[in-house]
Design a protein around this motif. Sequence first.
Motif, PDB file in Angstrom:
ATOM      1  N   TYR A   1     -24.749 -25.948  24.815  1.00  0.00           N
ATOM      2  CA  TYR A   1     -25.856 -26.606  24.112  1.00  0.00           C
ATOM      3  C   TYR A   1     -25.531 -26.893  22.648  1.00  0.00           C
ATOM      4  O   TYR A   1     -25.910 -27.927  22.113  1.00  0.00           O
ATOM      5  N   GLY A   2     -24.810 -25.963  21.975  1.00  0.00           N
ATOM      6  CA  GLY A   2     -24.501 -26.193  20.568  1.00  0.00           C
ATOM      7  C   GLY A   2     -24.028 -24.941  19.871  1.00  0.00           C
ATOM      8  O   GLY A   2     -24.180 -23.827  20.381  1.00  0.00           O
TER       9      GLY A   2
ATOM     10  N   LYS B   1     -32.595 -25.395  17.723  1.00  0.00           N
ATOM     11  CA  LYS B   1     -31.704 -26.449  17.248  1.00  0.00           C
ATOM     12  C   LYS B   1     -30.281 -26.213  17.758  1.00  0.00           C
ATOM     13  O   LYS B   1     -29.859 -25.080  17.955  1.00  0.00           O
ATOM     14  N   ARG B   2     -29.535 -27.296  17.901  1.00  0.00           N
ATOM     15  CA  ARG B   2     -28.144 -27.194  18.352  1.00  0.00           C
ATOM     16  C   ARG B   2     -27.244 -26.610  17.264  1.00  0.00           C
ATOM     17  O   ARG B   2     -26.284 -25.899  17.560  1.00  0.00           O
ATOM     18  N   THR B   3     -27.523 -26.957  16.010  1.00  0.00           N
ATOM     19  CA  THR B   3     -26.803 -26.385  14.881  1.00  0.00           C
ATOM     20  C   THR B   3     -27.830 -25.832  13.901  1.00  0.00           C
ATOM     21  O   THR B   3     -28.977 -26.296  13.860  1.00  0.00           O
TER      22      THR B   3
END
Length: 313
Positions: A159-160, A284-286
């Motif tokens: 996912y991240g 969030k991914r990052t």
Amino acid sequence: MRILVELPTWLGDAVMATPALENLFLAYPEASVTVVGSYVATEALKAHPRIERVVVDRTKAGGWRPLNLYRLAKELGRHDLAISFRSHPASKLLLFLTRSQRRALFDKKGVGPGHQVEKYQRFINDVTGRNDTPGALKLYWPPKRYDRPTLGINPGATYGSAKRWYPEKFAETAAAFADRFEILIFGGPGERDIAGDIERALRSEGVSNLHNLAGETTIPQLCEAIGGLDLFITGDSGPMHIAAAYRVPTVAIFGPTRDEETSQWMNPKSVIVRKEVDCAPCMKRTCPIKTHACMRDITPQQVFKAAKELLEP
């Protein structure tokens, strides 16, 4: 009766859909079942004895996707019931183009709160008209038998980067167990770098009883290898749900995601390690504030302690 099932795209979601699928198959015991979906999802589930046909969706590989979906629908053919565990407009179009007699699309906003497994089951209950409850996750690949007690570590998360704990911390945790377990490092083709960092860190500490499997396993081999482990240390990821399907003792490290929605389902030997920070879960991914505190502040000592307690009789 012929049933078409479009699986969730992600590996972990596909595994979390298995209790709902088991109840779908129980509701229609004589049905012929075709599944369609991503390569990883179909590979994980294709060993199910009720699944007669498996088709990989490659409609995003190139060209005009609506035309690709039309061609895929023609390949799949018409069914008495066509359902999708996805809510994407492309899935709605695909089901429509099959001209199946009855069609049902997962509505992620309409299934209510709770764990993802429960959401999938509510969707299937709407389809079958039953009031089934979800059982345990279930995969049909036979677990591997190891010669020695074996620890698996899984540092990746498709996912991240926000979901990933740090390679040096994985290495420090694994090194603390090196006298008790053989060590396997898992990861996909895109996670060879982080797995390599862990391997080098362990070898620099004199740990030699390890094998780096990152990018070296098929999905069935991944299921079998994880299924036979004695202990698994992982982030929130597809392999985490594979471990749950085999009831492998698991320490799951959570940061930016909601453990109440995607934690291991019905694994009695599972513990979550997370750091309570004001900004989590951000989903969030990052990391949007660049601190990554939700993962940065989790220590190897915390994870080691959780794993040790998990292994105690």
